[in-house]
Design an enzyme around this catalytic site. Sequence first.
Site, PDB file in Angstrom:
ATOM      1  CG  HIS A  72      39.788 -19.526  11.513  1.00 33.37           C
ATOM      2  ND1 HIS A  72      39.509 -18.181  11.424  1.00 33.37           N
ATOM      3  CD2 HIS A  72      40.512 -19.685  12.639  1.00 33.37           C
ATOM      4  CE1 HIS A  72      40.050 -17.548  12.452  1.00 33.37           C
ATOM      5  NE2 HIS A  72      40.661 -18.440  13.200  1.00 33.37           N
ATOM      6  CG  ASP A 119      37.162 -16.903   9.149  1.00 23.96           C
ATOM      7  OD1 ASP A 119      36.615 -17.959   9.514  1.00 23.96           O
ATOM      8  OD2 ASP A 119      38.200 -16.444   9.683  1.00 23.96           O
ATOM      9  CB  SER A 215      40.336 -16.684  15.956  1.00 23.60           C
ATOM     10  OG  SER A 215      41.633 -16.493  15.459  1.00 23.60           O
TER      11      SER A 215
END
Length: 298
Positions: A72, A119, A215
């Site tokens: 992402h 992901d 992230s």
Amino acid sequence: MLQFFIAFILLLFIIAKSRPVQYTTSKLGTRIVGGQDTTIEEHPYQVSLDLHGEHWCGGSLITTTATLTAAHCTYSWELYAGEFTIRAGTSFNDEGGISIKVVNICNHPKFNVDTADYDVSVVFVIEAFVLSEAIQPAPLQFEQDVPDDTIGHITGWGTVEEDGDMSHILQHIDVPKVNKTVCQRLFKAERKIITDRMTCFGYTDGGKDACQGDSGGPLVVNGNQIGIVSWGEGCARPELPGIYTKLANPEISGHINHSLLGCVHIRNTFIDIKKNKLLLPFTVMYLIEFITVSDLML
């Protein structure tokens, strides 16, 4: 024939002028809160994925030319890899260390931006990092998952509170693994599914968690990376643990291994002209250069 030629030219123009959607780290609700200052020498695999020179996401060095991060963070940027750099060897956000330009991005082909499933992304730089006390690849654990309540270690420069400011100094915390069934029950009210590619770590009482900007960073157990910071609901909220991409899943580990050996990206684009009377498929393909055997051994 003329219509096809015109459509082809228009498509090339669109590709040249278009820019990918910028999925910020808050787009998925991705979510170090409750952490402490640390140094890059303690976590020499930690890197920053920078976009236009500024911290965008975390990542982990896995060879001298390859970085592991979350899909992402790089979704829709495959054709614009050169706008990213990898910064390694520094404890500070957007300062110090060595920055090298990205040349290839290999997102998992099944990545789903709505569910954050699959992901994982492997990012390649144009030249190899020189290893040092502050720059070392992370050992990856693919073989087996870890038991419930195992303590995981996470690091990053993300916000120190939900919707807060980024940390200037690298942060670290320890969080326990949450049983998958329990985790799914906790997220049921949020209408979120915990898939086989995901694993949950966090405290029932909240207070410690990854947050925006973390992230793509590594989840480490006993010195081996077992996960990637993926998503969550807010940051450090009670009964809502953080969700991480699970490296032990064969579809995740397989993608990483295949990317290191060579990766082909295929993107299909269609132009619709004269109310669907002309539909021209156009495929853009590019091949990630092969990594040498000696590099894979590092």
